[in-house]
Write a protein that holds these residues in place. Structure first.
Motif, mmCIF file in Angstrom:
data_model
loop_
_atom_site.group_PDB
_atom_site.id
_atom_site.type_symbol
_atom_site.label_atom_id
_atom_site.label_comp_id
_atom_site.label_asym_id
_atom_site.label_seq_id
_atom_site.Cartn_x
_atom_site.Cartn_y
_atom_site.Cartn_z
ATOM 1 N N PRO A 134 -1.247 5.361 13.109
ATOM 2 C CA PRO A 134 -2.641 5.153 12.693
ATOM 3 C C PRO A 134 -2.761 5.267 11.166
ATOM 4 N N GLY A 135 -3.522 4.366 10.561
ATOM 5 C CA GLY A 135 -3.630 4.356 9.099
ATOM 6 C C GLY A 135 -2.796 3.254 8.480
ATOM 7 N N ILE B 64 0.063 -2.887 5.792
ATOM 8 C CA ILE B 64 -0.471 -2.186 4.623
ATOM 9 C C ILE B 64 -0.751 -0.739 5.000
ATOM 10 N N GLY C 17 0.798 -1.225 0.000
ATOM 11 C CA GLY C 17 0.000 0.000 0.000
ATOM 12 C C GLY C 17 0.827 1.269 0.000
ATOM 13 N N GLY C 18 2.138 1.144 -0.257
ATOM 14 C CA GLY C 18 3.031 2.305 -0.244
ATOM 15 C C GLY C 18 3.980 2.273 0.955
ATOM 16 N N THR D 80 -2.594 2.715 4.483
ATOM 17 C CA THR D 80 -3.758 3.304 3.810
ATOM 18 C C THR D 80 -3.579 4.817 3.731
ATOM 19 N N LEU D 81 -2.374 5.277 4.054
ATOM 20 C CA LEU D 81 -2.117 6.719 4.073
ATOM 21 C C LEU D 81 -1.794 7.194 2.666
ATOM 22 N N HIS D 82 -2.176 8.409 2.390
ATOM 23 C CA HIS D 82 -1.967 8.996 1.077
ATOM 24 C C HIS D 82 -0.552 9.559 1.019
ATOM 25 N N GLY D 83 0.297 8.916 0.289
ATOM 26 C CA GLY D 83 1.644 9.456 0.128
ATOM 27 C C GLY D 83 2.458 9.390 1.399
ATOM 28 N N GLY D 84 3.714 9.880 1.329
ATOM 29 C CA GLY D 84 4.641 9.780 2.449
ATOM 30 C C GLY D 84 4.202 10.608 3.616
#
Ligand SMILES: [Zn+2]
Ligand SMILES: [Zn+2]
Lengths: 466, 101
Positions: free
Chosen positions: B65-66, B95, B13-14, B97-101
């Motif tokens: 968190p995330g 995994i 997920g990044g 679920t966070l948007h970007g770094g």
């Protein structure tokens, strides 16, 4: 657990764990129910799925595939295509990395069998100014009820003589136009000069918040342009409940409180001819992640926008950490924020006439005199400097290109973003005052707004001269 | 004294961007007096795998968190979270679920 058979693998609501099979049923039912409840996607309608390669939009793509292959009663009846916007240039990818991401994405899209469009963010520089004007509302919609449309569609299918079984997969128009089906050549990147021009736009932007807003705007307009020229009346995007809650609070902080319903609701009708729908807005990010993992939904995760050490994180980032932190201790935080958004009306965003529409976001201009006064000083602080140097230019043209001429065209929220978008030359102006190094007149005059995308400048000119 | 524990540690997920883009890591945890749990594992990851910016992966003694955790293909919330006692050959997946770094 509901079925009492499978073993528990996932918990979404406290005390209510799912096994794999029950979770899959629940997940797929939710998607169909969302579309069924809202009844705005008509049978046979051409729908463009905006897919980024990220988890949510990839799960959305899978739901549409599943929905089209289901038995008659539960089948989705619209005609999907996919659009992918390659943002590699501004995400710090090298040309080789971009080629590789594009190739991965293309393999993934080819496997769906849907027609698809690969678009590069650079192409936003060539968008027409008309993208900032709403199109005429689709004629088919008013008058015809959803029920009539469904019945009409089913009848039509019978007359054509093909059964329900294969109608969903025989896609009219597949492989036409620039949809590269049948021509699996390596995707070609835009000319390096165009990439440089795009990067210049982003480098001029001072804050991560404004950078994200600019990216979002260019992306939306590119998708809209494809929808318009290829005859799609709906665009589906993959915002989850988590994403919607973050956007709600972020947009409040960005001064876009009046437009929350349009910016985050199930449907967004601001463009007139093309409606944006958000069918995933009741899924938590956790549900998406588990679904993708359990059912092997492929993703191509793009790297984040590059940040320098001194960059402050964007509003969105701060809000995300804040909300997810709260969610950890108070598990209903995100759904509560999400449900607050449900109660908002879209009416405030509707402009009463063309002149009252914001240049950038197309929502109603929401300012009265007071707010304008409060904002003005920060925006036009460098204006006298420009006036003194502006004598050798066509006065009207110079005036029209000046920042202050843009201000009346923008809503409150977009004024704040605009301020960040055109800030660069203000800073160098201040710098020159300190050091005595002169800055060429032409640069000062054109500087601030040349950091805006060409189509935005063209449409602003049209409005200013009207 | 607990025996060494072999694990498959995975990132998705990044989250893999924080680990040189490598998604799967074969890991052997050394002997230690206490049995290994997820709490210890996170500390071990922080010291041995995490290259930079630990705040993007960890918060306090737990994950940020995330970031979701799956132990042997199941939600760690069903398995005791930080207190889960690791067994030899377990798979632990993180995994983002966070948007970007
Ligand atoms: Zn079950
Ligand atoms: Zn606006």
């Amino acid at each position: 657990m509901k079925c009492r058979k499978g073993s528990a693998v996932l918990i979404i609501r406290v005390g209510d764990p799912f096994c794999r099979n029950c979770f899959r049923e629940y997940f797929m039912h939710k998607f169909r129910a969302m579309l069924g409840k809202n009844r705005i996607i008509f049978p046979g309608e051409k729908v463009l799925l905006a897919v980024s390669g990220g988890p949510a939009s990839s799960a959305m793509l899978r739901q549409v595939q599943e929905g089209l292959s289901r038995e008659t009663a539960k089948k989705l009846r619209f005609i999907p295509s996919v659009i992918y916007v390659d943002e590699g240039a501004v995400r710090g990818q090298s040309p080789a990395q971009r080629e590789q991401s594009l190739a991965c994405m293309e393999t993934l899209l080819q496997a769906t069998g849907f027609p698809y469009y690969l678009v590069h963010l650079e192409q936003a520089l060539e968008l027409p100014a008309s993208i900032l004007r709403p199109g005429p509302a689709t004629p088919s919609e008013p008058g015809v009820s959803y029920k009539e449309a469904v019945e009409g569609f089913i009848q039509q299918q019978r007359q054509k003589g093909y059964g329900d079984k294969d109608s969903g997969t025989s896609l009219p128009g597949a492989g036409s136009g620039e949809s590269p089906e049948g021509a699996p050549a390596a995707p070609r990147l835009p000319a390096a000069a165009l990439t440089q021009e795009l990067l210049k736009l982003f480098e001029a932007v001072q804050t991560m918040t404004a950078k994200e807003e600019l990216l979002q705007m260019l992306r939306t307009h590119l998708i809209l342009q494809t929808a318009r020229t290829k005859g799609y009346t709906k665009v589906m995007t993959g915002e989850t409940c988590t994403r919607v809650a973050i956007k709600l609070l972020t947009n409040l902080a960005l001064g876009r409180g009046a437009f929350l319903a349009v910016d985050t609701g199930f449907k967004d009708n601001r463009h007139g001819d093309v409606m944006v729908v958000r069918p995933l807005r009741e899924y938590m990010a956790k549900e998406i992640a588990f679904y993708n993992h359990f059912f092997d939904v492929p993703t191509v995760i793009a790297p984040p926008l590059p940040t320098k050490r001194r960059d402050k994180p964007s509003f969105r980032h701060v809000v995300e950490s804040f909300l997810l932190g709260l969610q950890k201790d108070f598990p209903s935080t995100i759904s509560t924020v999400y449900r607050t958004g449900e109660k908002l009306s879209a009416d405030r965003a509707k402009p009463s006439c063309e002149a009252e529409r914001c240049l950038l976001c197309l929502c109603a201009l929401d300012l009265d005199g007071e707010e304008e006064l409060a904002l003005e000083p920060t925006l036009i602080i460098d204006e006298p400097e420009l006036e003194r140097n502006g004598c050798c230019q066509d006065p009207l043209a110079a005036w029209a290109e000046r920042k202050s001429a843009y201000i009346p065209l923008l809503c409150y929220g977009c004024r704040l973003t605009f301020k960040e978008l055109v800030r660069l030359l203000v800073w160098s102006g201040v710098f020159s005052l300190g050091t005595g190094v002169p800055i060429p007149t032409a640069l000062l005059l054109q500087g601030p707004v040349t950091t805006l995308p060409p189509y935005v400048r063209a449409e602003a000119q049209r409005r200013i001269h009207r | 004294m607990a025996a060494p524990v072999s694990l498959q540690v995975e990132f998705g997920g990044g989250a893999e961007f924080l680990f040189d883009g490598v998604k799967k890591h074969q890991v052997t945890l050394p002997c230690q007096p206490e049995p290994w749990d997820i709490r210890n594992l996170l500390q071990w990851i922080k010291q041995n795998l995490l290259k930079e910016r630990p705040e993007l992966f960890m918060q306090g003694e737990s994950v940020r968190p995330g970031i979701l955790v799956l132990i042997n293909e199941a939600d760690w919330e069903l398995m005791g979270e930080l207190d889960y006692k690791l067994q030899d050959q377990d798979t632990v997946l993180f995994i983002s679920t966070l948007h970007g770094g």
